[in-house]
Design a protein around this motif. Structure first.
Motif, PDB file in Angstrom:
ATOM      1  N   ASP A 139      -8.162  -1.648   3.216  1.00 22.54           N
ATOM      2  CA  ASP A 139      -7.308  -1.844   1.988  1.00 22.54           C
ATOM      3  C   ASP A 139      -7.680  -3.547   1.610  1.00 22.54           C
ATOM      4  OD1 ASP A 139      -5.777   0.560   1.892  1.00 22.54           O
ATOM      5  OD2 ASP A 139      -4.763  -0.405   3.566  1.00 22.54           O
ATOM      6  N   ILE A 156       0.753  -1.297   0.192  1.00 27.52           N
ATOM      7  CA  ILE A 156      -0.032  -0.151  -0.070  1.00 27.52           C
ATOM      8  C   ILE A 156       1.028   1.175  -0.081  1.00 27.52           C
ATOM      9  CG2 ILE A 156      -1.966   1.294   1.369  1.00 27.52           C
ATOM     10  CD1 ILE A 156      -2.815  -1.476   0.237  1.00 27.52           C
ATOM     11  N   ALA A 173      -2.925   0.592  -3.962  1.00 30.86           N
ATOM     12  CA  ALA A 173      -2.670  -0.659  -3.895  1.00 30.86           C
ATOM     13  C   ALA A 173      -1.513  -1.245  -4.900  1.00 30.86           C
ATOM     14  CB  ALA A 173      -3.711  -1.856  -3.749  1.00 30.86           C
TER      15      ALA A 173
END
Lengths: 374, 318
Positions: B297, B230, B264
């Motif tokens: 995420d 990330i 990402a």
């Protein structure tokens, strides 16, 4: 154990805590009863009359006196000018104007037809129609008796003029008082308004606050919920009906000739009808406001077309057919029949049958809609 | 198998043309706190309503608290508690009256629930307001009262639909204190929440997307499963950066979180190359740093993965 009793208990807490509901339930019916009992009267009494006496003779004065002494009319100051009558009708000071011409006495003496001017404010067609008929009667009879007397003294009349004697005999509402007609009507009206309004709020309020969803996840059964919601309103309506009944007899001295048992039984049928209808409205509405407006939308025509104010026989024929769709119509006929005529099942069975059919249909529809919308 | 408090297989619910729940499977063990999370419209509330026995599914079956939801909804209802999303107590009834009413509706024998009530009022700090009308309580207190009402009949499984939405942080903490304590008493909790910090406290999370559970595992295991790295990107204008990044290879997903973009990227991506791409796109105030994967995420990655799978299969059909 007996979960619906808990729902009933809770409904009464709501009622106790909600000043609006309390007013709707207790104060409104009494005010309505007094309002309709006293104000909504069709009786013609003390109608203001303006008179212009163009003759100023003994005969004209006698005629005016007869108007004045009548129970129906109230003589306001006599006019000095024929145009005065128009002014007073316009301002509303007088509802009826009477103009006696200059040659009134002479024509009476001669036995020739005398003409009297009669002016009527027709704004309130109901009252003015009745008042006009009364006034015509007074004037015709007054003038006729003067002519006959004159003819007698002159010897022109040897035998009595041919006449028919009509003796009216009123049944059921001997005083012809509209209180006797209106108050039993109010009994039906209040039962309608109260139960449709309250029944209309029953389910939608829980839906609006979100508590309906909460109820559905409890083990409470549908019939327990319905019973719990509707029984309180039925109790309240019964209490109101009893108060109105006692006031009708004790305060308004309305005659009650029929069977109390029959009245109670039919009031219960009417109650079931209204609660079912209210339930239907409540189930189909999204908000309390919508439910109230819908209830009002049905109550208004119900009242107007039920014969509460106006006799159904006076309505245009197509409208008369529409009144068959209004349960209040049947209930009013039943209530008035029981109160005033002492009518029983033998006479009232068609209305009772119709009302019961409506009650079953409305209640079934209410429950069906309720089950479907859950 | 009796250790499963909730077992759902192939649940499907359609509202007209809209499919709210599409073949959902869910297992919840006794004494777990399971968080149902997912975007709005993922079918969380619909799933709960089916499991509570107030909505009949178009397909599938579910066993809750040992009883079949479709065949014995009343037995299920008696054994569960449900706190709907909207505050659902009677505003004009007092705290005590609201609790007593619910206890009565569940036919809890008189005299046996008062101790539980006092206990719950104590934990939630509501004892002082026992005779106050619900409408006069603050939002947080109302929500705690609703929870007490949901727990008063000692349910085996409780379903809480976004119980802390719109509740102040202190009340939220109180609320979760009660929830944590429930498994110890043998109560299973299924809760939906939009707050990831709350979800992180669940023993297990079921991530829902478009009417299905895409993944269910402990928060730690879910975080560990994510293979992407990330990057947190700050710059202006965000829209330009986002468009530029979407076209660049090795980037798996871009999401906006306030003043940051969370990007990402696959393991082999080069942050320096990404910096160059953004500078060429003409953004200012650029700041890029690497970040640990959060639950957000994980869900973004899962949702994106699901989306591309669907696109692939649709392309395959054509």
């Amino acid at each position: 154990m007996l979960r619906f009793i808990q729902v009933i208990k809770k409904e009464f807490i709501h009622l106790r805590r909600d000043p609006m509901a309390l007013r709707l339930v207790i104060v409104a019916p009494i005010i309505q009863l007094i309002m309709f009992g006293y104000a909504a009267t069709h009786d013609v009494r003390n109608v203001p009359v303006a008179v212009f006496d163009g003759d100023r003779s003994a005969e004209s004065r006698q005629l005016i006196e007869e108007i004045e002494h009548s129970y129906y009319f109230h003589l306001i100051q006599t006019a000095d000018d024929p145009r005065d009558i128009e002014r007073r009708l316009q301002s509303g000071e007088a509802m009826i104007g009477v103009q006696i011409p200059r040659d009134f006495q002479r024509k009476i003496m001669r036995g020739t037809p005398a003409q009297i001017g009669l002016y009527v404010d027709g704004t309130d067609s109901n009252t003015s129609g009745v008042a006009t008929a009364y006034m015509l009667g007074i004037l015709r009879q007054g003038a006729a008796s003067m002519q006959i007397r004159q003819a007698r003294t002159e010897g022109r009349l040897r035998m009595a003029p041919p006449s028919v004697s009509v003796e009216p005999r009123v049944w059921y509402n001997i005083d012809l008082s509209s209180i006797n007609f209106m108050v039993p009507g109010v009994f039906g009206l209040i039962l309608l308004v109260l139960t449709v309004m309250l029944g209309g709020l029953s389910i939608v309020r829980e839906r609006e606050t979100g508590t309906l969803e909460q109820l559905l996840v409890t083990p409470l059964k549908i019939w327990e919920l319905l019973l719990g919601k509707l029984v309180p309103f039925a109790l309240v309506a019964t209490l109101d009906a009893s108060v109105i009944f006692l006031l009708a007899l004790g305060w308004f001295h309305v005659v009650f000739r029929g069977s109390l048992t029959l009245l109670v039984a039919m009031a219960l049928v009417f109650l079931v009808n209204n609660l079912g209808f209210g339930l239907l409205i409540s189930t189909l509405s999204r908000t309390q406001q919508q439910a109230q407006l819908t209830a009002f939308l049905f109550i208004m025509p119900s009242v107007l077309l039920s014969g509460f104010f106006f006799p159904i026989a006076n309505m245009p024929v197509p409208m008369q057919y529409v009144t068959y769709l209004i349960p209040l119509r049947y209930f009013l006929e039943i209530v008035r029949g029981i109160f005033l005529k002492g009518a029983g099942i033998g006479v009232l069975w068609p209305q009772m049958l119709a009302l019961t059919a409506f009650a079953i249909a409305h209640f079934a529809a209410g429950i069906a809609a309720f089950r479907k919308r859950l | 198998m009796s250790s499963l408090a909730v077992q759902a297989r192939g649940l499907s619910v359609k509202f007209g043309d809209v499919t709210a729940v599409a073949g959902l499977d869910l297992d919840v063990k006794e004494g777990e706190i399971v968080g149902l999370v997912g975007p709005d419209g993922a079918g969380k509330t619909t799933t709960m309503r089916v499991l509570c026995g107030i909505l009949v599914p178009d397909a599938g079956e579910a066993v809750v608290a040992g009883h079949d939801v479709l065949r014995e909804p009343d037995r299920v209802k008696a054994r569960i508690g449900y706190l709907p999303q909207r505050f659902a107590l009677h505003p004009d009834l007092t705290v005590n009256e609201n609790i007593a009413y619910l206890a009565d509706l569940y036919s809890v024998p008189a005299g046996t629930w008062q101790q539980r009530r006092d206990e719950l009022l104590e934990i939630t700090d509501l004892a002082r307001f026992a005779n106050r009308q619900a409408v006069q309580l603050s939002g947080g207190m109302q929500q705690k009262l609703a929870l007490i009402c949901t727990l008063i009949h000692r349910p085996e499984v409780v379903f809480l639909d976004e119980p802390t939405t719109g509740v102040d942080p202190v009340s939220r903490r109180d609320f979760w204190h009660i929830l944590y304590d429930l498994p110890r008493q043998g109560v299973t909790v299924v809760v939906t929440t939009p707050y990831m910090d709350e979800a992180a406290h669940c023993s297990r999370i079921a991530f829902m997307h478009q009417g299905r559970v895409l993944a269910q595992d402990s928060p730690a295991a879910l975080r560990a499963a994510i293979t992407a790295r990330i990057l947190e990107v700050r710059c202006r204008p965000q829209r330009t950066a986002r468009e530029a990044l979407k076209r660049y290879p090795t980037i798996e997903g871009v999401e906006v979180f306030g003043d940051r973009l969370r990007v990402a990227v696959s393991a082999e991506a080069d942050p320096a190359a990404i910096r160059r791409v953004l500078e060429e796109a003409g953004v200012t105030g650029l700041d890029i740093r690497e970040s640990a994967a959060s639950l957000e995420d994980v869900f973004v990655a899962l949702a994106v993965g699901q989306q591309s799978q669907e696109d692939d299969s649709r392309a395959g059909e054509e």
